[in-house]
Design a protein around this motif. Structure first.
Motif, PDB file in Angstrom:
ATOM      1  N   LEU A  29       0.825  -1.202   0.000  1.00 23.21           N
ATOM      2  CA  LEU A  29       0.000   0.000   0.000  1.00 23.21           C
ATOM      3  C   LEU A  29       0.863   1.259   0.000  1.00 23.21           C
ATOM      4  O   LEU A  29       0.458   2.295  -0.509  1.00 23.21           O
ATOM      5  CB  LEU A  29      -0.936  -0.008   1.206  1.00 23.21           C
ATOM      6  CG  LEU A  29      -2.054  -1.037   1.077  1.00 23.21           C
ATOM      7  CD1 LEU A  29      -2.872  -1.126   2.346  1.00 23.21           C
ATOM      8  CD2 LEU A  29      -2.963  -0.687  -0.095  1.00 23.21           C
ATOM      9  N   MET A  32       2.159   1.846  -3.675  1.00 24.11           N
ATOM     10  CA  MET A  32       1.180   2.186  -4.694  1.00 24.11           C
ATOM     11  C   MET A  32       1.023   3.704  -4.802  1.00 24.11           C
ATOM     12  O   MET A  32       0.997   4.400  -3.784  1.00 24.11           O
ATOM     13  CB  MET A  32      -0.181   1.592  -4.315  1.00 24.11           C
ATOM     14  CG  MET A  32      -0.231   0.108  -4.498  1.00 24.11           C
ATOM     15  SD  MET A  32      -0.280  -0.309  -6.235  1.00 24.11           S
ATOM     16  CE  MET A  32      -0.427  -2.085  -6.138  1.00 24.11           C
ATOM     17  N   PRO A  33       0.907   4.208  -6.024  1.00 25.12           N
ATOM     18  CA  PRO A  33       0.625   5.631  -6.171  1.00 25.12           C
ATOM     19  C   PRO A  33      -0.802   5.931  -5.714  1.00 25.12           C
ATOM     20  O   PRO A  33      -1.600   5.029  -5.504  1.00 25.12           O
ATOM     21  CB  PRO A  33       0.776   5.869  -7.673  1.00 25.12           C
ATOM     22  CG  PRO A  33       0.589   4.544  -8.301  1.00 25.12           C
ATOM     23  CD  PRO A  33       1.022   3.522  -7.305  1.00 25.12           C
ATOM     24  N   GLY A 275     -12.978 -12.511   0.377  1.00 23.76           N
ATOM     25  CA  GLY A 275     -13.023 -11.268  -0.381  1.00 23.76           C
ATOM     26  C   GLY A 275     -13.880 -11.420  -1.625  1.00 23.76           C
ATOM     27  O   GLY A 275     -14.464 -10.473  -2.114  1.00 23.76           O
ATOM     28  N   GLY A 290     -16.271  -8.135   3.074  1.00 19.74           N
ATOM     29  CA  GLY A 290     -15.889  -7.975   1.673  1.00 19.74           C
ATOM     30  C   GLY A 290     -16.337  -6.638   1.108  1.00 19.74           C
ATOM     31  O   GLY A 290     -15.535  -5.901   0.527  1.00 19.74           O
ATOM     32  N   LEU A 294     -14.149  -3.451  -0.085  1.00 18.17           N
ATOM     33  CA  LEU A 294     -14.326  -2.922  -1.435  1.00 18.17           C
ATOM     34  C   LEU A 294     -14.491  -1.408  -1.411  1.00 18.17           C
ATOM     35  O   LEU A 294     -13.829  -0.676  -2.159  1.00 18.17           O
ATOM     36  CB  LEU A 294     -15.569  -3.572  -2.041  1.00 18.17           C
ATOM     37  CG  LEU A 294     -15.668  -3.591  -3.543  1.00 18.17           C
ATOM     38  CD1 LEU A 294     -14.493  -4.368  -4.102  1.00 18.17           C
ATOM     39  CD2 LEU A 294     -16.959  -4.237  -3.963  1.00 18.17           C
ATOM     40  N   ILE A 297     -11.191   0.141  -0.614  1.00 17.70           N
ATOM     41  CA  ILE A 297     -10.258   0.173  -1.740  1.00 17.70           C
ATOM     42  C   ILE A 297     -10.612   1.317  -2.673  1.00 17.70           C
ATOM     43  O   ILE A 297      -9.757   2.084  -3.109  1.00 17.70           O
ATOM     44  CB  ILE A 297     -10.276  -1.174  -2.499  1.00 17.70           C
ATOM     45  CG1 ILE A 297      -9.643  -2.263  -1.640  1.00 17.70           C
ATOM     46  CG2 ILE A 297      -9.545  -1.057  -3.818  1.00 17.70           C
ATOM     47  CD1 ILE A 297      -9.795  -3.643  -2.218  1.00 17.70           C
ATOM     48  N   LEU A 298     -11.913   1.447  -2.970  1.00 17.90           N
ATOM     49  CA  LEU A 298     -12.331   2.478  -3.913  1.00 17.90           C
ATOM     50  C   LEU A 298     -12.075   3.876  -3.368  1.00 17.90           C
ATOM     51  O   LEU A 298     -11.942   4.831  -4.122  1.00 17.90           O
ATOM     52  CB  LEU A 298     -13.808   2.301  -4.266  1.00 17.90           C
ATOM     53  CG  LEU A 298     -14.128   1.010  -5.027  1.00 17.90           C
ATOM     54  CD1 LEU A 298     -15.618   0.885  -5.290  1.00 17.90           C
ATOM     55  CD2 LEU A 298     -13.370   0.950  -6.351  1.00 17.90           C
ATOM     56  N   LEU A 300      -9.497   4.523  -1.084  1.00 21.21           N
ATOM     57  CA  LEU A 300      -8.121   4.564  -0.561  1.00 21.21           C
ATOM     58  C   LEU A 300      -8.077   4.692   0.961  1.00 21.21           C
ATOM     59  O   LEU A 300      -7.245   5.408   1.508  1.00 21.21           O
ATOM     60  CB  LEU A 300      -7.336   5.725  -1.188  1.00 21.21           C
ATOM     61  CG  LEU A 300      -6.994   5.610  -2.665  1.00 21.21           C
ATOM     62  CD1 LEU A 300      -6.213   6.840  -3.110  1.00 21.21           C
ATOM     63  CD2 LEU A 300      -6.183   4.360  -2.923  1.00 21.21           C
ATOM     64  N   PHE A 308      -8.334  -5.481   6.558  1.00 27.24           N
ATOM     65  CA  PHE A 308      -9.013  -6.556   5.833  1.00 27.24           C
ATOM     66  C   PHE A 308      -8.017  -7.605   5.345  1.00 27.24           C
ATOM     67  O   PHE A 308      -8.246  -8.805   5.472  1.00 27.24           O
ATOM     68  CB  PHE A 308      -9.795  -5.993   4.649  1.00 27.24           C
ATOM     69  CG  PHE A 308     -10.362  -7.068   3.781  1.00 27.24           C
ATOM     70  CD1 PHE A 308     -11.485  -7.767   4.191  1.00 27.24           C
ATOM     71  CD2 PHE A 308      -9.765  -7.407   2.580  1.00 27.24           C
ATOM     72  CE1 PHE A 308     -12.006  -8.777   3.414  1.00 27.24           C
ATOM     73  CE2 PHE A 308     -10.278  -8.422   1.802  1.00 27.24           C
ATOM     74  CZ  PHE A 308     -11.406  -9.101   2.213  1.00 27.24           C
ATOM     75  N   ILE A 309      -6.887  -7.130   4.789  1.00 22.92           N
ATOM     76  CA  ILE A 309      -5.881  -8.075   4.293  1.00 22.92           C
ATOM     77  C   ILE A 309      -5.416  -8.975   5.443  1.00 22.92           C
ATOM     78  O   ILE A 309      -5.311 -10.194   5.303  1.00 22.92           O
ATOM     79  CB  ILE A 309      -4.671  -7.330   3.681  1.00 22.92           C
ATOM     80  CG1 ILE A 309      -5.099  -6.595   2.414  1.00 22.92           C
ATOM     81  CG2 ILE A 309      -3.547  -8.304   3.350  1.00 22.92           C
ATOM     82  CD1 ILE A 309      -3.996  -5.783   1.782  1.00 22.92           C
TER      83      ILE A 309
END
Lengths: 336, 283
Positions: A29, A32-33, A275, A290, A294, A297-298, A300, A308-309
């Motif tokens: 994470l 990641m940009p 997930g 899940g 989601l 994630i959307l 950030l 969650f991971i």
């Protein structure tokens, strides 16, 4: 004796796997940009505002320092707070993970029953019409995306035939509340002796469980067909037939040979579904882990994604440990 | 005839014999090709990107064969046009995955502690749910089409590696590899000339499975609004538009793009099944 030692060895591996998991999720994470501060502040925020948010989130500290502080708080059982809702991640996980587990667990049972039935039937009548029909069914199930299956089920079972309730969460708008004990509604309602709520929870589980169960039955069906086909060809089965055992018994003995790979497949699917059920959860407004991940994630929402991971990884590792023990108990050959 | 011509002719002949023994492969390939051609060349009755706000949620009729959605888009035109976008994306992603994954898998089949360690690393990676991983990659790297291809690549390369590696590991024990090594072939030559031709079969079957999955992943991504730019048509996006309508009984918005996904995935699965059956029969 050997059994206990093997289990002990596996148990020792868990902290190591968890450490790798924590480090990987942190690093991935980080690398990641994408800047969560910009997402939080909105598109029209000034640079000063963004900087203030970055400061408050601790995004400006050096990477090593952040990694160590993250590791420290994870060890203390603190998974941080969501960037957006400011809720503690651990508390929300505790609420949402059981909802997902209940869904996944029941779906896998449905998938196993349907899949094994199709697979064993196909293997037994190999090359004949029954085999072609079951293979066709399995390929069809495999080709339907789970969210499409869910929508079709909603259309037929809810809209047309009114068999199932509307796709709005675990209990709908009924106003029924259940005291959480295990978090599994079917269990909690029974413990509380609330039959009404039990039926309600079951009705709301029906569609999402069917959608996931039918789609994932394809995987069980494929594995079951190929492993059963091999087992039915083996000399043991030939011997069993020569002894004059009934066909039911013969198939049963063949199944004993084939069950290990099928169980392994079930464990893999369990991990994937935690997930993988996310889109289904979204469609049914299911308050599970899940759909929560989601959304995170959307948007950030990094602490939530990391939480969650970790949770999904932990459950997967535990399931695989249980699987190993189960296989050891079922199949003494592995112990040698 | 030139050497190259002879080889292509030979490959063609082999291909035809495969088709004859496993007609499912031919059926699957034809369906995919037909969908691609339709997506690119079929004249559409309406514009797939310009809605008609006067005709929203029309049921299927002679005017709108598949009906219209809640924005007034013609579902038929969009379903066909989406094939020109979703299918190539899936195909490019899977072919690139095979191109990267097969050689890496062969390389990882060499004996040594490193190849074992790399595979354990992939285990951790693979236990993560596919769709979530793909969504995370595309969201974090930016909502662009190239990133969808990269997501498919990241999801699939480990699968190709694992499959090819396990095949190659059992091949390594066989006589002809031993013989090739005994006469002094370099490891690279052994991989290229002796092992590669023997893993092509399983790799092809896996390519087909991966293509089917890629279509599902792309549909799931665009269902969530990731990797698409409306109003460009994509099956997943169209199904998403229909979610609102299906609880009120307007089924056509979901069903037709849904059928398109189903047919495409089933076609690739048919090809994969045929290839796998052939492998089984050859053994």
């Amino acid at each position: 004796m050997g059994l206990m030692r093997l289990i002990g060895k596996r148990l020792l591996l868990i902290p190591i796997s968890l450490f790798i998991l924590v480090s990987l999720s942190f690093l991935l994470l980080e690398l990641m940009p994408g800047n969560p501060a910009i997402t939080i502040a909105g598109d029209f925020a000034s640079d000063a505002e963004i900087e203030k948010i970055e400061e408050s989130l601790g995004l400006n500290d050096p990477l090593g320092a952040r990694y160590l502080s993250y590791l420290g708080s994870v060890v203390r059982g603190d998974l941080g707070r969501s960037f957006f809702s400011d809720q503690p991640v651990l508390g929300e996980l505790r609420e949402r993970l059981p909802a997902t587990m209940e869904l996944v667990f029941l779906s896998l049972i449905v998938a196993a029953i349907v899949g094994l039935f199709l697979g064993v039937l196909g293997a037994y009548y190999r090359g004949r019409k029954v085999d072609k029909a079951t293979r066709g069914t399995v390929t069809l199930f495999q080709s339907i995306p789970d969210f499409l299956m869910a929508l079709l089920l909603i259309f037929f079972l809810f809209y047309l035939w009114s068999v199932a309730p509307a796709p709005v969460g675990r209990l709908g708008f009924s106003g029924v509340s259940v005291e959480p004990i295990t978090g599994f509604l079917l269990v909690d309602t029974l413990v509380a002796g609330d039959l009404n709520a039990f039926v309600l929870a079951g009705q709301h589980l029906l569609l999402p469980v069917l959608a996931l169960g039918i789609v994932y039955a394809a995987y069980f069906g494929k594995t079951a067909r190929s492993t059963m086909a091999t087992a039915l060809d083996s000399t043991q089965v030939e011997f069993a037939r020569a002894c004059g055992l009934s066909e039911w018994k013969v198939v049963y003995y063949a199944f004993l040979q084939a069950r290990t790979p099928i169980l392994t497949y079930g464990a893999i699917l369990f991990g994937a579904l935690i997930g993988g059920a996310a889109i289904i959860e979204t469609i049914f407004s299911w308050p599970g882990a899940g759909s929560w991940a989601l959304t995170a994630i959307l948007s950030l929402d990094i602490p939530v994604i990391q939480g969650f991971i970790l949770a999904a990884g932990f459950v997967t590792i535990t399931v695989f440990l249980l699987l190993d023990v189960l296989i050891l108990l079922l199949d003494p050959r592995v112990r040698l | 005839m030139s050497d190259l011509g002879k080889r292509t002719l030979e490959i063609l002949k082999r291909f035809l014999s495969v088709l004859r023994s496993q007609p499912a492969i031919g059926v699957g390939l034809t369906v995919v090709l037909a969908m691609l051609l339709a997506g690119f060349f079929l004249p559409l009755p309406y514009s797939p990107t310009r809605p008609d706000p006067l005709n929203v949620l029309q049921p299927p009729s002679s005017l709108h064969w598949f009906g219209t959605d809640s924005d007034g888009f013609d579902v038929f035109s969009r379903t066909i046009a989406a094939a020109a976008r979703d299918l190539p994306l899936a195909l490019i992603g899977t072919f690139l995955s095979a191109l990267v994954g097969v050689p890496l898998g062969l390389l990882a089949s060499t004996k040594g502690p490193w190849s074992e360690r790399i595979m354990r690393g992939l285990d951790v990676f693979q236990s993560f749910p596919l769709v979530i991983l793909a969504i995370a990659i595309v969201t974090l790297m930016g909502n662009r089409l190239e990133n969808v291809v990269i997501a498919i690549l990241i999801v699939n390369v480990p699968r190709f590696m694992r499959l090819v590696r396990s095949e190659a590991l059992s091949l390594r024990e066989s006589r002809f590899i031993e013989a090739a090594r005994a006469v002094g072939a370099t490891p690279i030559r052994v991989m290229r000339k002796h092992m590669f031709p023997n893993v092509v079969g399983v790799a092809l079957a896996q390519t087909s499975i991966a293509a089917a999955q890629a279509i599902g992943i792309i549909a799931a991504l665009s269902f969530l609004g990731v990797g698409v730019s409306p109003p460009n048509p994509s099956w997943g996006l169209m199904i998403q538009t229909g979610v609102r309508s299906i609880t009120t009984g307007d089924w056509w918005v979901v069903v037709f793009p849904g059928l398109a996904v189903l047919i495409a995935v089933a076609a690739f699965n048919l090809v994969a099944d045929g290839l796998q059956m052939r492998q089984e029969n050859e053994r």
